[in-house]
Design an enzyme around this catalytic site. Structure first.
Site, mmCIF file in Angstrom:
data_model
loop_
_atom_site.group_PDB
_atom_site.id
_atom_site.type_symbol
_atom_site.label_atom_id
_atom_site.label_comp_id
_atom_site.label_asym_id
_atom_site.label_seq_id
_atom_site.Cartn_x
_atom_site.Cartn_y
_atom_site.Cartn_z
ATOM 1 N N ILE A 541 0.808 -1.224 0.000
ATOM 2 C CA ILE A 541 0.000 0.000 0.000
ATOM 3 C C ILE A 541 0.835 1.264 0.000
ATOM 4 O O ILE A 541 0.302 2.363 0.018
ATOM 5 C CB ILE A 541 -1.002 0.033 1.187
ATOM 6 C CG1 ILE A 541 -0.276 -0.221 2.501
ATOM 7 C CG2 ILE A 541 -2.133 -0.956 0.974
ATOM 8 C CD1 ILE A 541 -1.190 -0.092 3.712
ATOM 9 N N GLY A 542 2.122 1.136 -0.017
ATOM 10 C CA GLY A 542 2.934 2.345 -0.076
ATOM 11 C C GLY A 542 4.406 2.005 0.006
ATOM 12 O O GLY A 542 4.777 0.872 0.297
ATOM 13 N N SER A 543 5.231 3.001 -0.275
ATOM 14 C CA SER A 543 6.661 2.808 -0.103
ATOM 15 C C SER A 543 7.303 4.167 0.076
ATOM 16 O O SER A 543 6.750 5.182 -0.315
ATOM 17 C CB SER A 543 7.271 2.100 -1.303
ATOM 18 O OG SER A 543 7.227 2.947 -2.412
ATOM 19 N N GLY A 544 8.427 4.160 0.715
ATOM 20 C CA GLY A 544 9.103 5.425 0.966
ATOM 21 C C GLY A 544 10.523 5.171 1.379
ATOM 22 O O GLY A 544 11.031 4.068 1.186
ATOM 23 N N GLY A 547 11.044 2.099 3.738
ATOM 24 C CA GLY A 547 10.730 0.744 3.340
ATOM 25 C C GLY A 547 9.333 0.657 2.767
ATOM 26 O O GLY A 547 8.631 1.660 2.639
ATOM 27 N N VAL A 549 5.368 -0.595 2.596
ATOM 28 C CA VAL A 549 4.277 -0.786 3.542
ATOM 29 C C VAL A 549 3.259 -1.758 2.959
ATOM 30 O O VAL A 549 2.890 -1.645 1.778
ATOM 31 C CB VAL A 549 3.579 0.556 3.847
ATOM 32 C CG1 VAL A 549 2.569 0.375 4.971
ATOM 33 C CG2 VAL A 549 4.588 1.613 4.218
ATOM 34 N N ASP A 658 11.342 14.248 8.267
ATOM 35 C CA ASP A 658 10.876 13.821 6.951
ATOM 36 C C ASP A 658 9.399 14.191 6.766
ATOM 37 O O ASP A 658 8.582 13.343 6.408
ATOM 38 C CB ASP A 658 11.110 12.318 6.784
ATOM 39 C CG ASP A 658 11.133 11.900 5.308
ATOM 40 O OD1 ASP A 658 11.243 12.795 4.440
ATOM 41 O OD2 ASP A 658 11.034 10.695 5.026
#
Ligand SMILES: *[C@@H]1O[C@H](CO)[C@@H](O)[C@H](O)[C@H]1NC(C)=O
Ligand SMILES: *[C@@H]1O[C@H](CO)[C@@H](O)[C@H](O)[C@H]1NC(C)=O
Ligand SMILES: *[C@@H]1O[C@H](CO)[C@@H](O)[C@H](O)[C@H]1NC(C)=O
Ligand SMILES: *[C@@H]1O[C@H](CO)[C@@H](O)[C@H](O)[C@H]1NC(C)=O
Ligand SMILES: *[C@@H]1O[C@H](CO)[C@@H](O)[C@H](O)[C@H]1NC(C)=O
Length: 885
Positions: A541-544, A547, A549, A658
């Protein structure tokens, strides 16, 4: 009343008595003393010259003869062993009985030793009048001795000026309100009952606070402790503690480093005899009620120089640490490790016969505490030049060689204990211990096979006796693991690679439960549990920068977001858990709640509450319907509240580092929460002397990240300012005039169409100067917003962007301004002109950002998302010094 006569002024005659008579009377004397002492009343605050006192006069009050005005502290002559043998003149914290200062710590007196206050000062003497301690020559005559409720003991003159004070002569303790200046160390006592100065010191230096062993070997520094924050680059002059934390101050009173501590009105900071620095916090100065968690440094027992006997390896256990000998060493009865091959360890005094010198290689992954802090003795040479250096030095007892940096660390004078590096499989530092081979018992070095059998034969019984001594099952298990490793690896000097096998999940398990030691740790999950909860990490459902998600569901059916951390580097499990305990206990309606974590082997996962509307970037920049103005303002206020809480509302001040739309999450019902807070500290284990790390996402980075100045919570304010502008505009801060074009190309090349990109912060500054605010709002709003509303938010945003961090408002002020409770400040154009340089755009789309000549690692490195790459381009360092257009 014979007793009264004895005690009251009886000492001089007592000392003149025949010894036999004294011995005869002694039992009687001791019997009658309690009644006798009633005669002498305990004074309050002041004592005046020509006063003498012995323990006998005040045995009733336990030696206390002076109380501070509110009796928070007292002055006492007491024997900490209660054996009536070694007495010290000490300042005692009344509520806890802690000794916070003692005068004659290196020269205790017997029970009939005398403390005298005269106009020359304070002195302590043996019964035969030999003076063992004095306050030395004072410039003026003493008019009184005064004990304050701060714990400070003063000698004052007739004008009430201080001639001497105990706060200027700290021993091993610092209390709230006391300053520890640079160069005035705290020195630990030899033991809890012998106050003589021992081997550990805590010293404030112009750049840090350090703990050292034996004067030279460092084992802790405040700047590298994960709990500290750097606030400024100024030179440190002193350390002090107050209700909110522990601080290193500059000459101007500016905070240089800080460690946030649970709120408490009174603290006692002590370097105890084991070398541990402990902070005990109390509800009030006259209270013994401990508030909150105590602070201890180093945070792991195994980081202490003598956590184990010399040469033994410290293993972190469940409740305590255990010790074991390295391979090729065996434990003798006191736990001392000696070479198993019968060779001797050199004493640094005797140089011995050079030809008898040999070295025993330690397994890979065994580290020495001081290597973390010491600079190498030499570097650039090979292992044999390092060895020759050690062989040539009588005081050298061994060396460590790091083959990646070619660094050579000589271990001199005295050896402490070892610990196992967390990076056991990847360690490139190998230790070598110097031994002297006695010719008679030397096994033939060429006959390796013979040596091997010899070794195993010795090691097993040695291990067995070790087991008997410690006699605990847990130790046995650890020993079994070590024994297994010993037998599995072959030979004596080729051990390096085999220890790599320990690096896997198996070797880690013995340490699996150290987290239990950390209070208030959130739920711990196993990797298998999270694998199941996320359906084998099926729904991303996500990344950043931190790492990827995944969505998951716990057994109780609650939905969660599981973040698999990357780039957590070599951070140890304990440090990780310490941070997790902090993050996990931060609760605020605008902060994403951490529900649990997993730290298994090298895996680090975080389990968060699930936010079903995703992150703000999707809502703002995505293809869906545009957010209405009111909703935008509500999101901004909520996010600002979350950040304000991080900066000041919780026990530990947290700088997010961040802040960006990707880290602002939304949920049905208008819930807005900040995520990823506290994670910046989990990154980058390499802590430079100047800055803990370089963190953040380009595009949102405050200019001070790129220059050589300190980073504070105002860096988050800057990032939030950028986010505010993005909320106003509904676009990323740097974008092309033509959205479709941007999406086709994927990333900005900055070449042919460089003229078309828009750096919105600059546009906003220009709009502000020309007072054309309405043009700055998201065109998709199509006028459904009033100009003064836009003007207000844009002004707040611009104030947040001031180049000078001090000129930016604090987060609570931002909240107030956005809510309309605080008057909006006027943006200062002179502190915003740097945006014009940023707006120019660079020539290289992804130049390395450097700071002080060092390439900076950002969390985005390695797995930057496309949008991060977009924003790299205009905050690059080289655009700052460039000419203005
Ligand atoms: C010194 O302090 C005491 C008590 O605080 C006060 O009574 C006295 O007047 C002071 N003396 C001078 C010279 O200031
Ligand atoms: C403690 O000292 C720091 C640094 O001077 C200061 O910012 C803080 O407000 C002080 N705390 C209290 C409760 O006075
Ligand atoms: C501690 O001091 C406060 C006032 O300073 C007082 O009210 C309280 O009773 C004291 N507590 C004890 C245990 O002496
Ligand atoms: C650790 O401490 C706890 C509580 O103090 C105790 O119940 C437990 O048995 C201890 N474990 C070991 C291995 O000593
Ligand atoms: C350094 O030593 C380690 C362990 O002995 C080894 O695995 C590694 O290859 C060595 N690296 C270099 C650069 O020599």
């Amino acid at each position: 009343m014979i007793a009264g006569g004895w005690s009251h002024g009886g000492e001089p005659s007592a000392s003149q008595m025949p010894t036999s008579l004294l011995l005869l009377l002694l039992p009687l004397l001791l019997l009658l003393l309690p009644r006798a002492s009633i005669v002498a009343a305990v004074a309050t605050e002041f004592l005046y010259p020509n006063f003498t006192v012995s323990y006998f006069n005040f045995s009733e009050s336990g030696g206390v003869f002076l109380n501070s005005p509110a009796a928070v502290f007292s002055l006492t002559i007491a024997d900490p062993t209660r054996q009536n043998a070694s007495f010290y003149l000490s300042v005692l914290h009344s509520a806890t009985g802690s000794v916070v200062w003692s005068a004659n710590r290196n020269a205790s007196i017997p029970s009939d030793g005398v403390v005298a206050l005269s106009s020359h000062g304070l002195s302590i003497a043996l019964p035969d009048s030999t003076v063992v301690w004095t306050t030395r020559a004072l410039p003026l005559a003493v008019s009184a001795l005064r004990l304050l409720d701060s714990g400070n003991l003063l000698l004052i003159d007739a004008a009430n000026a201080t001639l001497w004070q105990s706060f200027d002569h700290p021993t091993d303790t610092l209390v709230s309100g006391q300053n520890l200046p640079v160069g005035s160390p705290l020195t630990a006592s030899v033991s809890s009952t012998n106050f003589t100065e021992g081997d550990y010191a805590f010293v404030v230096t112009p750049g840090d606070a350090l703990m050292t062993w034996k004067g030279s070997q460092r084992y802790w520094s405040l700047s590298t402790d994960v709990r500290s924050f750097k606030e400024s680059n100024a030179e440190v002059v002193s350390m002090a503690t107050n209700a909110t934390g522990l601080y290193l101050f500059s000459l101007g009173g500016e905070v240089v480093f800080e460690i946030f501590l649970p709120r408490s009105d009174f603290r006692i900071l002590k370097l105890n005899h084991t070398g541990e620095f402990q902070v005990a916090s109390y509800a009030a100065p006259n209270s013994s009620t401990i508030t909150g968690n105590e602070f201890e440094a180093p945070s792991s027992n195994c980081d202490l120089p003598r956590s184990c006997p010399s040469l033994a390896i410290c293993n972190e256990g469940i409740n305590s640490s255990t010790c074991s000998c390295p391979t090729n060493f065996q434990a003798f009865n006191s736990g001392v490790c000696m070479p198993a091959d019968g060779s001797r360890l050199p004493s640094s005094a005797s140089c011995g016969d050079l030809s008898a010198i040999s070295y025993i290689t330690l397994e890979s992954g065994i580290e020495y505490f001081a290597n973390t802090f010491a600079s190498p003795t030499t570097s650039g040479g090979n292992v044999s030049s390092c060895q020759s250096l050690c062989t040539g030095s009588c005081s050298c007892l061994g060396f460590f060689y790091r083959n990646t940096s070619l660094a050579c660390f000589l271990l001199q004078h005295q050896l402490g204990s070892f610990f196992e590096s967390n990076a056991v499989g990847t360690s490139t530092t190998i230790g070598y211990i110097k031994t002297l081979v006695s010719r008679s018992s030397t096994p033939d070095h060429s006959n390796d096979r013979a040596k091997k059998t010899h070794l195993i034969a010795i090691l097993l019984p040695a291990g067995a006796s070790f087991l008997l001594v410690l006699g605990s099952v847990s130790t046995w298990i650890i020993w079994r693991k070590r024994g297994g490793a010993t037998q599995g690896s072959k030979g004596m000097k080729t051990r390096a690679t085999t220890a790599a096998a320990l690096g896997g999940g198996e070797g880690d398990d013995s340490q699996d439960d150290i987290e239990i030691l950390i209070p208030r740790l959130p739920t711990r999950f196993t990797y298998a549990e999270l694998e199941e909860a996320t359906g084998h990490f099926g729904t991303k459902i996500g990344s950043g920068g931190f790492g990827v998600v995944y969505k998951g569901q716990l057994q109780d059916r609650t939905e969660v977001a599981v973040k698999r951390l990357e780039n957590v580097g070599l951070h140890g499990r304990k440090e990780f858990c310490t941070e997790i305990a902090i993050i996990g206990n931060i609760r605020h309606v605008n902060l994403v709640r951490l529900r649990g974590f997993c730290a298994q082997g090298s895996r680090r996962l975080l389990v968060y509450e699930y936010m079903n509307r995703g992150s703000l970037d999707c809502l703002l920049f995505g293809p869906g319907p545009a957010l209405e103005w009111q909703e935008r303002v509500e999101i901004a206020v909520s996010a600002a509240r979350g950040l304000a809480y991080l900066h000041g509302g919780c026990e530990h001040k947290i700088i997010h580092c961040d802040v960006k739309p990707e880290n602002i999450l939304l949920h049905d019902g208008g819930h807005v929460k900040i995520s990823d807070f506290g994670l910046a500290k989990l990154l980058a284990p390499e802590q430079s002397g100047l800055f803990t790390t370089m963190r953040g996402t380009r595009g949102y980075l405050a200019p001070e990240w790129l220059t050589n100045s300190a980073v504070t919570d105002r860096a988050d304010v800057y990032s939030f300012g950028i986010v505010l502008l993005e909320i106003v505009r509904g676009r990323k801060n740097l974008s092309r005039g033509n959205e479709e074009e941007q999406q086709q190309e994927g990333s900005w090349s900055g070449e042919s169409s460089a003229g078309e990109e828009e750096y919105f912060p600059l546009t906003a500054l220009e709009g502000h100067q020309e007072e054309r605010y309405l043009e700055l709002a998201d065109p998709r709003l199509e006028g459904r917003v009033r100009e003064e509303e836009v003007a207000r938010v844009v002004k707040v945003a611009l104030c947040c962007l001031h180049e000078e961090p001090r000129l930016r408002p604090s987060m609570p002020a931002v909240v107030g301004m956005l809510e309309g409770n605080v008057e909006v400040g006027k943006p200062r154009v002179d502190s915003l002109n740097f945006l014009r340089l940023y707006g120019q755009g660079p020539t290289d789309p992804s130049p390395p950002v450097t700071r002080g000549g060092i390439r900076l690692a950002t969390p985005a490195d390695g797995n930057r998302t496309a949008s991060d790459v977009d924003s790299v381009t205009y905050t690059a360092a080289e655009s700052i010094p460039g000419p203005s257009s």
